[in-house]
Motif scaffolding. Structure first.
Motif, PDB file in Angstrom:
ATOM      1  N   PHE A 186       7.562  -1.928  -6.947  1.00 18.48           N
ATOM      2  CA  PHE A 186       6.501  -1.712  -5.893  1.00 18.48           C
ATOM      3  C   PHE A 186       6.305  -0.304  -5.858  1.00 18.48           C
ATOM      4  CE2 PHE A 186       5.907   0.156  -1.501  1.00 18.48           C
ATOM      5  CZ  PHE A 186       4.595  -0.367  -1.257  1.00 18.48           C
ATOM      6  N   ARG A 187       6.925   0.711  -5.882  1.00 14.51           N
ATOM      7  CA  ARG A 187       6.738   2.185  -6.105  1.00 14.51           C
ATOM      8  C   ARG A 187       6.068   2.322  -7.340  1.00 14.51           C
ATOM      9  NH1 ARG A 187       9.502   5.920  -3.055  1.00 14.51           N
ATOM     10  NH2 ARG A 187       8.256   7.387  -4.101  1.00 14.51           N
ATOM     11  N   ARG A 188       6.221   1.783  -8.515  1.00 14.47           N
ATOM     12  CA  ARG A 188       5.601   2.034  -9.870  1.00 14.47           C
ATOM     13  C   ARG A 188       4.073   1.580  -9.656  1.00 14.47           C
ATOM     14  NH1 ARG A 188       8.291  -0.939 -12.895  1.00 14.47           N
ATOM     15  NH2 ARG A 188       7.051  -2.890 -13.041  1.00 14.47           N
ATOM     16  N   PHE A 189       3.797   0.469  -8.922  1.00 16.27           N
ATOM     17  CA  PHE A 189       2.548  -0.049  -8.822  1.00 16.27           C
ATOM     18  C   PHE A 189       1.694   0.917  -8.049  1.00 16.27           C
ATOM     19  CE2 PHE A 189       4.224  -4.747  -9.225  1.00 16.27           C
ATOM     20  CZ  PHE A 189       4.323  -4.590 -10.510  1.00 16.27           C
ATOM     21  N   GLU A 190       2.231   1.364  -7.018  1.00 13.49           N
ATOM     22  CA  GLU A 190       1.565   2.410  -5.897  1.00 13.49           C
ATOM     23  C   GLU A 190       1.260   3.575  -6.659  1.00 13.49           C
ATOM     24  OE1 GLU A 190       1.250   5.724  -3.697  1.00 13.49           O
ATOM     25  OE2 GLU A 190       2.960   5.213  -4.608  1.00 13.49           O
ATOM     26  N   PHE A 191       2.500   4.078  -7.627  1.00 10.60           N
ATOM     27  CA  PHE A 191       2.286   5.372  -8.221  1.00 10.60           C
ATOM     28  C   PHE A 191       0.989   5.232  -9.340  1.00 10.60           C
ATOM     29  CE2 PHE A 191       3.258   8.128 -11.658  1.00 10.60           C
ATOM     30  CZ  PHE A 191       3.087   9.454 -11.189  1.00 10.60           C
ATOM     31  N   ASN A 192       0.931   4.047 -10.139  1.00 12.64           N
ATOM     32  CA  ASN A 192      -0.377   3.876 -10.948  1.00 12.64           C
ATOM     33  C   ASN A 192      -1.642   3.315 -10.274  1.00 12.64           C
ATOM     34  OD1 ASN A 192       0.988   4.598 -13.691  1.00 12.64           O
ATOM     35  ND2 ASN A 192       2.718   3.357 -12.558  1.00 12.64           N
ATOM     36  N   GLY A 193      -1.567   3.511  -9.003  1.00 12.51           N
ATOM     37  CA  GLY A 193      -2.778   2.811  -8.313  1.00 12.51           C
ATOM     38  C   GLY A 193      -3.380   1.584  -8.464  1.00 12.51           C
ATOM     39  N   CYS A 194      -2.276   0.546  -8.945  1.00 14.98           N
ATOM     40  CA  CYS A 194      -2.569  -0.755  -8.952  1.00 14.98           C
ATOM     41  C   CYS A 194      -3.151  -1.472  -7.673  1.00 14.98           C
ATOM     42  CB  CYS A 194      -1.262  -1.456  -9.374  1.00 14.98           C
ATOM     43  SG  CYS A 194      -0.631  -0.899 -11.012  1.00 14.98           S
ATOM     44  N   PHE A 195      -2.656  -1.103  -6.595  1.00 17.59           N
ATOM     45  CA  PHE A 195      -2.971  -1.726  -5.486  1.00 17.59           C
ATOM     46  C   PHE A 195      -4.515  -1.290  -5.132  1.00 17.59           C
ATOM     47  CE2 PHE A 195       1.518  -1.454  -4.540  1.00 17.59           C
ATOM     48  CZ  PHE A 195       1.648  -2.938  -4.609  1.00 17.59           C
ATOM     49  N   GLU A 196      -5.006  -0.302  -5.185  1.00 23.68           N
ATOM     50  CA  GLU A 196      -6.461   0.128  -4.998  1.00 23.68           C
ATOM     51  C   GLU A 196      -7.157  -0.819  -6.062  1.00 23.68           C
ATOM     52  OE1 GLU A 196      -9.346   3.921  -4.886  1.00 23.68           O
ATOM     53  OE2 GLU A 196      -7.345   4.162  -4.962  1.00 23.68           O
ATOM     54  N   SER A 197      -6.902  -0.673  -7.299  1.00 20.94           N
ATOM     55  CA  SER A 197      -7.507  -1.411  -8.388  1.00 20.94           C
ATOM     56  C   SER A 197      -7.508  -3.237  -8.019  1.00 20.94           C
ATOM     57  CB  SER A 197      -6.805  -1.378  -9.576  1.00 20.94           C
ATOM     58  OG  SER A 197      -6.893   0.194 -10.101  1.00 20.94           O
ATOM     59  N   ILE A 198      -6.559  -3.495  -7.547  1.00 27.74           N
ATOM     60  CA  ILE A 198      -6.773  -4.826  -7.016  1.00 27.74           C
ATOM     61  C   ILE A 198      -7.590  -4.863  -5.913  1.00 27.74           C
ATOM     62  CG2 ILE A 198      -5.388  -6.953  -6.304  1.00 27.74           C
ATOM     63  CD1 ILE A 198      -2.833  -5.638  -7.587  1.00 27.74           C
ATOM     64  N   PHE A 199      -7.548  -4.254  -5.061  1.00 23.16           N
ATOM     65  CA  PHE A 199      -8.567  -4.222  -4.080  1.00 23.16           C
ATOM     66  C   PHE A 199      -9.939  -4.189  -4.318  1.00 23.16           C
ATOM     67  CE2 PHE A 199     -11.130  -2.010  -0.715  1.00 23.16           C
ATOM     68  CZ  PHE A 199     -11.333  -2.896   0.008  1.00 23.16           C
ATOM     69  N   THR A 200     -10.289  -3.255  -5.202  1.00 19.91           N
ATOM     70  CA  THR A 200     -11.861  -3.000  -5.854  1.00 19.91           C
ATOM     71  C   THR A 200     -12.310  -4.296  -6.466  1.00 19.91           C
ATOM     72  OG1 THR A 200     -11.311  -0.550  -5.715  1.00 19.91           O
ATOM     73  CG2 THR A 200     -13.189  -1.633  -7.205  1.00 19.91           C
ATOM     74  N   ALA A 201     -11.089  -4.896  -7.308  1.00 23.09           N
ATOM     75  CA  ALA A 201     -11.597  -6.212  -8.063  1.00 23.09           C
ATOM     76  C   ALA A 201     -11.913  -7.355  -7.018  1.00 23.09           C
ATOM     77  CB  ALA A 201     -10.474  -6.519  -8.971  1.00 23.09           C
ATOM     78  N   SER A 202     -11.328  -7.400  -5.905  1.00 19.17           N
ATOM     79  CA  SER A 202     -11.454  -8.269  -5.026  1.00 19.17           C
ATOM     80  C   SER A 202     -12.955  -8.311  -4.135  1.00 19.17           C
ATOM     81  CB  SER A 202     -10.605  -8.227  -3.896  1.00 19.17           C
ATOM     82  OG  SER A 202     -10.643  -7.172  -2.981  1.00 19.17           O
ATOM     83  N   VAL A 203     -13.192  -6.827  -4.226  1.00 17.89           N
ATOM     84  CA  VAL A 203     -14.638  -6.802  -3.505  1.00 17.89           C
ATOM     85  C   VAL A 203     -15.950  -7.054  -4.694  1.00 17.89           C
ATOM     86  CG1 VAL A 203     -16.414  -4.991  -2.582  1.00 17.89           C
ATOM     87  CG2 VAL A 203     -13.991  -4.866  -2.185  1.00 17.89           C
ATOM     88  N   SER A 204     -15.526  -6.815  -5.920  1.00 14.50           N
ATOM     89  CA  SER A 204     -16.457  -7.124  -7.100  1.00 14.50           C
ATOM     90  C   SER A 204     -16.357  -8.341  -7.160  1.00 14.50           C
ATOM     91  CB  SER A 204     -15.733  -6.500  -8.355  1.00 14.50           C
ATOM     92  OG  SER A 204     -16.554  -6.857  -9.378  1.00 14.50           O
ATOM     93  N   LEU A 205     -15.433  -9.327  -6.926  1.00 12.58           N
ATOM     94  CA  LEU A 205     -15.516 -10.950  -7.331  1.00 12.58           C
ATOM     95  C   LEU A 205     -16.132 -11.697  -5.906  1.00 12.58           C
ATOM     96  CD1 LEU A 205     -14.399 -13.243  -8.578  1.00 12.58           C
ATOM     97  CD2 LEU A 205     -12.182 -13.264  -7.119  1.00 12.58           C
ATOM     98  N   LEU A 206     -15.924 -10.808  -4.689  1.00 15.82           N
ATOM     99  CA  LEU A 206     -16.835 -11.218  -3.795  1.00 15.82           C
ATOM    100  C   LEU A 206     -18.180 -11.036  -3.687  1.00 15.82           C
ATOM    101  CD1 LEU A 206     -14.653  -9.964  -0.584  1.00 15.82           C
ATOM    102  CD2 LEU A 206     -14.931 -12.465  -1.221  1.00 15.82           C
ATOM    103  N   HIS A 207     -18.728  -9.926  -4.487  1.00 13.74           N
ATOM    104  CA  HIS A 207     -20.129  -9.814  -4.800  1.00 13.74           C
ATOM    105  C   HIS A 207     -20.473 -10.620  -5.770  1.00 13.74           C
ATOM    106  CE1 HIS A 207     -23.801  -7.940  -5.229  1.00 13.74           C
ATOM    107  NE2 HIS A 207     -23.505  -7.404  -6.637  1.00 13.74           N
ATOM    108  N   GLU A 208     -19.715 -10.864  -6.784  1.00 15.53           N
ATOM    109  CA  GLU A 208     -20.106 -11.820  -8.074  1.00 15.53           C
ATOM    110  C   GLU A 208     -20.267 -13.201  -7.595  1.00 15.53           C
ATOM    111  OE1 GLU A 208     -18.147 -13.634 -11.988  1.00 15.53           O
ATOM    112  OE2 GLU A 208     -17.324 -11.580 -11.292  1.00 15.53           O
TER     113      GLU A 208
END
Length: 302
Positions: A95-117
């Motif tokens: 979890f700390r590794r995912f947070e440090f590398n910005g994975c959760f923000e990337s997953i969130f942005t991808a979800s917005v892109s998918l909703l738009h698509e």
């Protein structure tokens, strides 16, 4: 019957229909994980491989978010010898590794892109508001909120008319006024809109009276959007001089079926009811994950 609203020359903006389902995923299948999450996770190239798959580890993080338990109290499955299949500290480190590398923000942005698509976004009106979380263990980015009589932090988030969060939230200590935070949140909204191809020109930004200020209205107008903010009298006995501000009460009332509903859905994840993380970035990573699950409800129906 749909209601037609007229504001600033914009016609035929219809009120959203009530949603008959509010099911929000707290567990992802292997197919859903590989589609929505795996492309955005940081996979280390050094050291031993984890005993469990990333899919299992990610679901353990979701389980902690949903149950609200401590890391050491995670209900980890046992192997045939009666031993936990993985130690909780390995999940925490992932979890700390995912947070440090910005994975959760990337997953969130991808979800917005998918909703738009997939056509699930309705950004003719976007609703913004702030919510405060009490902190029990101390930590950074905290302040005492005299209005709510508690120490904690606050976030300002935006959603569309279908209760989808469309931008990363802005954080601040609990003693900060929300009005100046809007000018920090708007660049996040436009940044995500440009990244996923959203056109927010002439979009109505609905906010409550706490955001009523000339600077906020100007910041919204400068981005090609239209503010719909309930005027705050601030104890005045006479109307504020000047031209009447744009405001449509029917749009304002829509917030109780949109952004307020989103904050109610957030409470499903018990780990977010109170802030126990001393490091604020860890708490915000869990909040981003919860907002991602709210966005993915369209694609993860049981």
């Amino acid at each position: 019957m749909a209601q037609v609203i007229l504001i600033a020359g914009i016609e035929d903006i219809r009120m959203p229909q009530s949603q008959s389902w509010n099911w929000i995923p707290t567990h992802l299948t292997i197919k859903q994980f590989e589609q929505f999450v795996l492309p955005h996770l940081h996979i280390g190239s050094r050291g031993p491989q984890p005993k469990l798959s990333l899919h299992t580890i990610f679901n353990y993080i979701l389980k902690l978010l949903y149950l609200g338990c401590q890391w050491k109290e995670l209900p980890i499955a046992k192997d045939e010898d009666g031993q936990p299949e993985i130690h909780y500290s390995r999940i925490y480190r992932a979890f700390r590794r995912f947070e440090f590398n910005g994975c959760f923000e990337s997953i969130f942005t991808a979800s917005v892109s998918l909703l738009h698509e997939k056509g699930h976004l309705d950004t003719s009106i976007i609703h913004g508001d702030g919510t405060t979380t009490a902190a029990k263990k101390g930590g950074d980015n905290l302040g005492f909120n005299g209005h709510k009589h508690m120490k904690g932090d606050k976030v300002v988030a935006f959603c569309d008319r279908n209760c989808n969060i469309i931008a990363p939230f802005i954080t601040a200590p609990g003693n900060r006024n929300e009005s100046p935070l809007l000018r920090k949140a708007l660049p996040q909204v436009t940044r995500v809109a440009q990244a996923v191809g959203l056109d927010l020109n002439q979009t109505i930004v609905s906010l409550d009276g706490v955001y009523d200020s000339r600077a906020n209205r100007k910041a919204i107008f400068n981005r090609g959007m239209i503010p719909n903010i309930n005027e705050n009298p601030r104890g005045r006995t006479t109307p504020k001089p000047g031209r009447k501000r744009l405001f449509e009460n029917a749009i304002f009332l829509e917030r109780f079926r949109t952004i307020e509903r989103v904050f109610a859905w957030e409470d499903k994840f018990k780990r977010l009811l109170l802030r126990f993380e001393r490091i604020s970035e860890l708490h915000y990573a869990l909040k981003s994950l919860a907002y991602t699950m709210i966005n993915l409800r369209h694609f993860c129906q049981s």
